[in-house]
Design an enzyme around this catalytic site. Sequence first.
Site, PDB file in Angstrom:
ATOM      1  N   TYR A 128       0.841  -1.199   0.000  1.00 35.17           N
ATOM      2  CA  TYR A 128       0.000   0.000   0.000  1.00 35.17           C
ATOM      3  C   TYR A 128       0.885   1.260   0.000  1.00 35.17           C
ATOM      4  CZ  TYR A 128      -4.649  -2.108   1.019  1.00 35.17           C
ATOM      5  OH  TYR A 128      -5.848  -2.780   0.968  1.00 35.17           O
ATOM      6  N   SER A 129       1.653   1.444   1.101  1.00 31.34           N
ATOM      7  CA  SER A 129       2.381   2.710   1.286  1.00 31.34           C
ATOM      8  C   SER A 129       3.480   2.887   0.241  1.00 31.34           C
ATOM      9  CB  SER A 129       3.033   2.745   2.676  1.00 31.34           C
ATOM     10  OG  SER A 129       2.089   2.472   3.666  1.00 31.34           O
ATOM     11  N   SER A 161       6.044  -4.827   5.509  1.00 39.78           N
ATOM     12  CA  SER A 161       6.359  -5.777   6.589  1.00 39.78           C
ATOM     13  C   SER A 161       6.432  -7.193   6.034  1.00 39.78           C
ATOM     14  CB  SER A 161       5.256  -5.764   7.649  1.00 39.78           C
ATOM     15  OG  SER A 161       5.008  -4.461   8.086  1.00 39.78           O
ATOM     16  N   GLU A 244      -7.785  -5.015   8.782  1.00 40.28           N
ATOM     17  CA  GLU A 244      -6.486  -4.771   9.410  1.00 40.28           C
ATOM     18  C   GLU A 244      -6.685  -4.087  10.763  1.00 40.28           C
ATOM     19  OE1 GLU A 244      -3.794  -2.333   7.085  1.00 40.28           O
ATOM     20  OE2 GLU A 244      -2.122  -2.724   8.451  1.00 40.28           O
ATOM     21  N   GLU A 393      -3.684   9.860  14.474  1.00 39.11           N
ATOM     22  CA  GLU A 393      -4.363  11.065  13.969  1.00 39.11           C
ATOM     23  C   GLU A 393      -5.342  10.679  12.854  1.00 39.11           C
ATOM     24  OE1 GLU A 393      -1.102  10.783  14.393  1.00 39.11           O
ATOM     25  OE2 GLU A 393      -0.655  12.276  15.935  1.00 39.11           O
TER      26      GLU A 393
END
Length: 406
Positions: A128-129, A161, A244, A393
């Site tokens: 994803y990132s 990861s 997740e 956040e």
Amino acid sequence: MDMQETAEDRAFRAEVAGFIADKLPADIRTRVRDGYDAGRDDTRRWHEILAARGWLVPSWPAEWGGAGWNVMQRHIFEEECALGYCPPVHGITIGMLGPVLIRYGTEAQKQRYLPAILNVREWWCQGYSEPGAGSDLASLKTEARRDGDAYIVNGSKIWTSTGEWATHMFCLVRTDKSAKPQEGISFLLIDMKTAGISIRPIHAINGHRLFNQVFLDNVVVPVENLVHKENDGWSVAKSLLEHERLNLSRVGESKKRLHRLKEIARVEREGGRTLIEQDWFRRKLAALETRLRALDATVLRFIARTQSGAALDPSVSMLKLRGSQLVQDILQATVDALGYYGLPFDLSTALSDSDPLGGLADDDLDVLPDYAAGASVSRFRSRAFTIAGGSSEVQRNVMAKQVLKL
Ligand SMILES: Cc1cc2nc3c(=O)[nH]c(=O)nc-3n(C[C@H](O)[C@H](O)[C@H](O)COP(=O)(O)OP(=O)(O)OC[C@H]3O[C@@H](n4cnc5c(N)ncnc54)[C@H](O)[C@@H]3O)c2cc1C
């Protein structure tokens, strides 16, 4: 033990506890109890043991290998696994990819990928990132260009990861640059052995190789590996993130860590008495335990809703927010309970190759009680919990906008 357990529940609990006592290898139990992350080999061994018993994917539908347990049985199983110091199952593969394929995958995709998870042959990582897209995930730039029966993928994913042991990656890619950011994204399944994929390790503050950067250079992905519809990968991505975030409530981990903290508090002494005998420490334990029980009950409500057929929704963000903070506080309390012994940490488990940090020799660690050597490794590791899976956040923003409609 839960007050509302029936005689059947108690029998089930005894069955699970007996299975763990019988089957969990002692060396794995010791490593998990002492606070180390389970690596690939420990996770694989435990998956094989669970799979042989039919308990690897209990929450999946029975036709795909699920155990058909009710909410209380799932709760009991997870609790016994945590208190018995079992390694967690690989959440990215079992808790994220599995449910999403079951919901969005084609029959052929399910037949191809789900049995390979059950047979402990394939592992997934999450693409994803990107270096320029984290909280603002929809700004991702990794591009997939359609060319006949394939997509040609170019770009880079970061913080991946367990990418070093994954056989496959589920990946968000941009398939339409002219659409609004969320509308031009697709969800692809990629074999990590495909030509053009390379991986660079990233080590974290605790010395472990926690993640990787993955580079994709003209990677050819067959069109049949598209999940759901082209340019509608955002729906899949969001559903996966909700799974997740349910997993990232980390209730099992908190139970295990709090249990261990109580064991330590029965041994560690201050002013001639053990910590568990002292009011100030008991108050600390009680406050942590209260938060844990409240979280546990809330997680059970979410699981009950999904078992009655409802999809998860954005309110699952509160579990991730609360749960990640709770583990951090338990691990900080553990380091506090250990005093000076909480400071050194066992780099020998962290850095298998060279030792660039000039860490402790094994002899140095002999002075530590067994339960202290992994304390700082775990505490440092847990700093990441309020970032991974979407920062605190971001969870608050999701709840403000999508749940409270502020
Ligand atoms: C241990 C770990 C494992 C991970 N594993 C994976 C993985 O396997 N696969 C994967 O794809 N990703 C993974 N990630 C990445 C993770 O999803 C991102 O780190 C996370 O989404 C935050 O993105 P970022 O790091 O780019 O930070 P940024 O988005 O740059 O955020 C920086 C800071 O700004 C704050 N911020 C950003 N936007 C807002 C806003 N709108 N309002 C208020 N504050 C804001 C954030 O809260 C944060 O404090 C992992 C991360 C960690 C720490």
